[in-house]
Enzyme design. Sequence first.
Site, PDB file in Angstrom:
ATOM      1  N   HIS A 165      81.428  47.656  55.793  1.00 61.59           N
ATOM      2  CA  HIS A 165      79.767  47.013  55.406  1.00 61.59           C
ATOM      3  C   HIS A 165      79.771  48.549  54.484  1.00 61.59           C
ATOM      4  CE1 HIS A 165      80.402  50.028  59.001  1.00 61.59           C
ATOM      5  NE2 HIS A 165      80.541  48.668  59.616  1.00 61.59           N
ATOM      6  N   GLU A 193      95.473  30.746  45.391  1.00 61.83           N
ATOM      7  CA  GLU A 193      95.469  32.304  46.546  1.00 61.83           C
ATOM      8  C   GLU A 193      96.363  32.313  47.690  1.00 61.83           C
ATOM      9  OE1 GLU A 193      91.438  33.041  47.870  1.00 61.83           O
ATOM     10  OE2 GLU A 193      90.992  30.774  48.220  1.00 61.83           O
ATOM     11  N   ASP A 219      93.440  37.228  48.834  1.00 58.83           N
ATOM     12  CA  ASP A 219      94.305  36.484  48.857  1.00 58.83           C
ATOM     13  C   ASP A 219      95.456  36.315  48.803  1.00 58.83           C
ATOM     14  OD1 ASP A 219      92.967  36.510  51.239  1.00 58.83           O
ATOM     15  OD2 ASP A 219      92.078  35.081  50.669  1.00 58.83           O
ATOM     16  N   CYS A 228      89.337  35.699  40.093  1.00 53.89           N
ATOM     17  CA  CYS A 228      87.931  35.674  40.708  1.00 53.89           C
ATOM     18  C   CYS A 228      88.291  37.043  42.036  1.00 53.89           C
ATOM     19  CB  CYS A 228      86.964  35.005  41.654  1.00 53.89           C
ATOM     20  SG  CYS A 228      87.921  33.865  42.142  1.00 53.89           S
TER      21      CYS A 228
HETATM   22  C1  PEP Z   1      89.923  36.146  46.259  1.00 52.49           C
HETATM   23  O1  PEP Z   1      91.594  35.945  47.578  1.00 52.49           O
HETATM   24  O2  PEP Z   1      91.107  37.123  45.635  1.00 52.49           O
HETATM   25  C2  PEP Z   1      89.311  35.664  46.232  1.00 52.49           C
HETATM   26  C3  PEP Z   1      88.316  35.830  45.041  1.00 52.49           C
HETATM   27  O3  PEP Z   1      88.386  35.460  47.576  1.00 52.49           O
HETATM   28  P1  PEP Z   1      87.752  36.731  48.697  1.00 52.49           P
HETATM   29  O4  PEP Z   1      88.414  37.673  48.555  1.00 52.49           O
HETATM   30  O5  PEP Z   1      86.442  35.999  48.980  1.00 52.49           O
HETATM   31  O6  PEP Z   1      89.232  35.625  50.323  1.00 52.49           O
HETATM   32 MG    MG Z   2      90.230  34.760  49.131  1.00 52.49          MG
END
Ligand code: PEP
Ligand code: MG
Length: 559
Positions: free
Chosen positions: A185, A411, A435, A482
């Site tokens: 958090h 990912e 990931d 992302c």
């Molecule tokens: C990622 O894995 O890079 C991603 C954008 O998803 P999250 O961080 O929500 O797993």
């Molecule tokens: Mg991810």
Amino acid sequence: MTLTVSRGLGIGRGVAVGPVAIMRPAPVPPAGEAPAEMPEAAAREATAAFVAVADDLRRRCATSSGALADVLGATALMAEDAALLDDVERRILVGAPTCSAVDEAVEAVGAVFSSAGGYLAERVTDLRSVKDRVLARLLGCPEPGLTLSEPSVVVAVDLSPADTAALDLDSVLAIVTEVGGPTGHTAIIAGQLGLPCVVQVPGVTTLPVGTTVVVDAGAGTVTADPGAELVAWVARRRAAAEALAGDRAPGATRDGHRIALVANVGTPEDALRASAAGAEGVGLFRTEVLFLDRRTAPTAREQESVYRKVFDAFAGRKVVVRTLDAGADKPLAFAQQATEENPALGVRGYRLVRTLPELMATQLGAVARAAEGSGAEVAVMAPMVATVVEANDFTARARAAGLRTVGVMVEVPAAALQAERLLEAVDFVSLGTNDLAQYTMATDRLRGELGDLLDPWQPAVLQLVAATASAARAAGKPVGVCGESAADPVMGLVLVGLGVTSLSMAPAALAAVRFALRSHSLAQCRAIAAATTAAPDAASSRQAALALVADDVRHTLGL
Ligand code: PEP
Ligand code: MG
């Protein structure tokens, strides 16, 4: 003079300088506390303290917004959990001293959360913040916390949302904690507020109150007694960041090669902030934020109303909705799997359609209805897709729900290696480098000690990004990034050089990435990307890229 530099895990890229203010420590059950003389009355008093804490949290929740309000509401629910209150009462009635009964009952629930791991384990701090407030009431001492008399760097062992809500945030320059993970958090709230933050800094709470420190989130460092030169450097960095933040030009290289600079959001409030920060769209709408901390799945109508608010904030622009990414670090109470020894390798992300297909159907229906007439260009993508069959299956489900633009996240290495075939099934792909780094390097993303391996600068990770981007170029389809790596301005240049067409990040990171991009041509981005390929590890890969970055970008951004 020798500077004292402590290292931790930086969240974002901000810098700040200011005096240390330490969070008041939590009360502990008094040593030698005797059992209550009237156990029934003591049990009632303990219950009343929990209820008062829950009421107080709910009041603060009502005057907060976004992620903070969500976590405060969830913490209030923990404070009045019937099983917890029953356990406290039972312990007092069988002779435990009141404060010890509270302590032990809360710790028993905490042990269950910890053994569940991931997201639930990170909620243990919230649970303990409830205990601290209950004990303060029972002992008649002030609640743990901090009153700031001047703008300060808040230092704590860990910060619960309740601690954060009690702070005068206008006076918080930065946050530094001894514990806390990148998805905890403290990190979420600091990210939302755009505050420089470094977590996992051992021993930082032993700094004397009032010590001047420089917090550099990009470097993950906290420097005590910094000296005039470093303080002046911070002032230059902050002034440069403020000057850049006003720029609203669309993302492009110096020679006009367009790269969409879009935002990662989790709530309608995030979407409004992202739009105000000049995001050209949303590259990752993390819908699971609406599902976490819930005992039952949100209804289709509730989902539709939340999605519509995000779409309205981006009318005329593109919003990529990621379908529910639950499991592993994001467990859902209503979608619990049988105990998994390795949840990150288990039934998570898109794989949930195997066990709970109705969750996906409800969500896709809600997205499609919210998209109708919203004005936003809505696309959907599925997380954790590993095979062409899964990509085809998701596309069929999304199209059946009436959604036209469909993509998948890349990912896991399997998806990157199959990118060419995946792209036959979908309209676009988006690289989740958080990931992708975890699975490529076989390194748990929730643990800090293997940070050198869990690094998107690792040549193996970049190789998979390059393979995906070249498959997308061949298919003539968009490929975004992302993961957090898109927020690093140097990595942004590498990603563009590798052929990525959009970068999605926390809104606070947009200005620096936009500036770095505008200062280099596409050919320079390609040369910067090429420089990383021969590197033996993550550090030298970043070094090789940085050496080719324009001098004024390095100076302005303090790289
Ligand atoms: C990622 O894995 O890079 C991603 C954008 O998803 P999250 O961080 O929500 O797993
Ligand atoms: Mg991810």
